[in-house]
Design an enzyme around this catalytic site. Structure first.
Site, mmCIF file in Angstrom:
data_model
loop_
_atom_site.group_PDB
_atom_site.id
_atom_site.type_symbol
_atom_site.label_atom_id
_atom_site.label_comp_id
_atom_site.label_asym_id
_atom_site.label_seq_id
_atom_site.Cartn_x
_atom_site.Cartn_y
_atom_site.Cartn_z
ATOM 1 N N CYS A 3 -2.925 9.378 20.774
ATOM 2 C CA CYS A 3 -2.750 9.013 19.093
ATOM 3 C C CYS A 3 -1.644 7.790 19.105
ATOM 4 O O CYS A 3 -0.600 7.755 19.717
ATOM 5 C CB CYS A 3 -2.028 10.311 18.454
ATOM 6 S SG CYS A 3 -1.345 9.520 16.790
ATOM 7 N N CYS A 6 1.776 8.440 17.840
ATOM 8 C CA CYS A 6 2.655 9.244 18.740
ATOM 9 C C CYS A 6 3.037 8.150 19.721
ATOM 10 O O CYS A 6 4.480 8.378 20.274
ATOM 11 C CB CYS A 6 1.675 10.348 19.274
ATOM 12 S SG CYS A 6 1.818 11.661 18.127
ATOM 13 N N HIS A 45 3.597 14.870 15.191
ATOM 14 C CA HIS A 45 2.132 14.661 14.706
ATOM 15 C C HIS A 45 1.333 15.383 13.990
ATOM 16 O O HIS A 45 1.410 16.664 14.175
ATOM 17 C CB HIS A 45 1.209 14.623 15.949
ATOM 18 C CG HIS A 45 0.025 14.012 15.912
ATOM 19 N ND1 HIS A 45 -0.603 12.907 15.918
ATOM 20 C CD2 HIS A 45 -1.217 15.125 15.454
ATOM 21 C CE1 HIS A 45 -1.875 12.862 15.562
ATOM 22 N NE2 HIS A 45 -2.254 14.073 15.351
ATOM 23 N N ASN A 84 -3.420 7.184 2.600
ATOM 24 C CA ASN A 84 -4.735 7.427 2.971
ATOM 25 C C ASN A 84 -5.142 8.479 3.857
ATOM 26 O O ASN A 84 -4.810 8.725 5.117
ATOM 27 C CB ASN A 84 -5.414 6.084 3.541
ATOM 28 C CG ASN A 84 -5.198 4.892 2.834
ATOM 29 O OD1 ASN A 84 -5.310 4.749 1.496
ATOM 30 N ND2 ASN A 84 -4.942 3.834 3.430
ATOM 31 N N GLY A 90 -10.001 5.246 3.698
ATOM 32 C CA GLY A 90 -9.447 3.927 4.504
ATOM 33 C C GLY A 90 -8.514 4.277 5.496
ATOM 34 O O GLY A 90 -7.664 3.323 5.965
ATOM 35 N N HIS A 95 -2.617 9.801 12.257
ATOM 36 C CA HIS A 95 -1.254 10.457 12.435
ATOM 37 C C HIS A 95 -0.956 10.016 11.074
ATOM 38 O O HIS A 95 -0.601 8.696 10.396
ATOM 39 C CB HIS A 95 -0.385 9.718 13.544
ATOM 40 C CG HIS A 95 0.798 10.172 13.424
ATOM 41 N ND1 HIS A 95 1.481 10.551 14.885
ATOM 42 C CD2 HIS A 95 2.003 10.246 12.713
ATOM 43 C CE1 HIS A 95 2.799 10.787 14.591
ATOM 44 N NE2 HIS A 95 3.068 10.618 13.451
ATOM 45 N N HIS A 97 0.912 8.778 7.722
ATOM 46 C CA HIS A 97 1.906 7.733 7.593
ATOM 47 C C HIS A 97 1.951 7.225 5.955
ATOM 48 O O HIS A 97 0.826 7.492 5.444
ATOM 49 C CB HIS A 97 1.482 6.445 8.575
ATOM 50 C CG HIS A 97 -0.278 6.223 8.295
ATOM 51 N ND1 HIS A 97 -0.828 6.640 8.920
ATOM 52 C CD2 HIS A 97 -0.574 4.980 7.557
ATOM 53 C CE1 HIS A 97 -2.141 6.186 8.940
ATOM 54 N NE2 HIS A 97 -2.055 5.359 7.927
ATOM 55 N N HIS A 99 2.305 4.242 3.499
ATOM 56 C CA HIS A 99 2.703 2.621 3.342
ATOM 57 C C HIS A 99 3.815 2.421 2.142
ATOM 58 O O HIS A 99 3.623 2.927 1.279
ATOM 59 C CB HIS A 99 1.409 1.869 3.040
ATOM 60 C CG HIS A 99 0.072 1.898 3.848
ATOM 61 N ND1 HIS A 99 -0.063 1.160 4.711
ATOM 62 C CD2 HIS A 99 -0.531 3.179 4.100
ATOM 63 C CE1 HIS A 99 -1.257 1.566 5.539
ATOM 64 N NE2 HIS A 99 -1.654 2.833 4.942
#
Ligand code: 5GP
Ligand code: ZN
Length: 110
Positions: A3, A6, A45, A84, A90, A95, A97, A99
């Site tokens: 990943c 990670c 994760h 997303n 998209g 993992h 996240h 934005h």
């Protein structure tokens, strides 16, 4: 596990850190879509928003607790937070996240 994020958490891939604590890491996106573009991730994760459960929801709460501090540090009062989930939405890194986008007028969501 193979990943990318990670590996960033583990320090195997370098990053430009904006904020870090025991559970969260925030760093500049390598391919910014706005003048300010930072990613906030749990160190743990989780594959995406759809993988969040009652056991892991606290880390998401914590991410939203630190986002105002990160925005302040970045010098932005107006920003968008996006996650997303899944390829059609998209998601390119599996993992979780968030934005943080800012620094310009942001258009309507597509
Ligand atoms: P997604 O498309 O999954 O919502 O967002 C993944 C984000 O990760 C993209 O905006 C992409 O530019 C960013 N990204 C991909 N690889 C790297 C990397 O190695 N370092 C950093 N800092 N960002 C990355
Ligand atoms: Zn991961």
């Amino acid at each position: 596990m193979d990943c990318l994020f990670c590996k960033i958490v583990n320090g195997d891939i370098p990053n430009n850190t904006v904020y870090e604590d025991d559970t969260v890491l925030a760093f500049y996106d390598i391919d910014p879509k706005a003048p300010v573009h930072v990613l906030v991730i749990p160190k743990q994760h989780l594959s995406g928003a759809a993988a969040v459960t009652a056991d892991t929801a606290a880390v998401v709460g914590h991410i939203f607790e630190v986002i105002p501090q990160i925005a302040q540090k970045l010098g932005i009062t107006d920003f968008r937070v996006v996650t997303n989930n899944g390829m059609d939405a998209g998601q390119t890194v599996g993992h979780l996240h968030f934005h943080i986008l800012g620094g310009r007028t942001l258009g309507e969501m597509g």
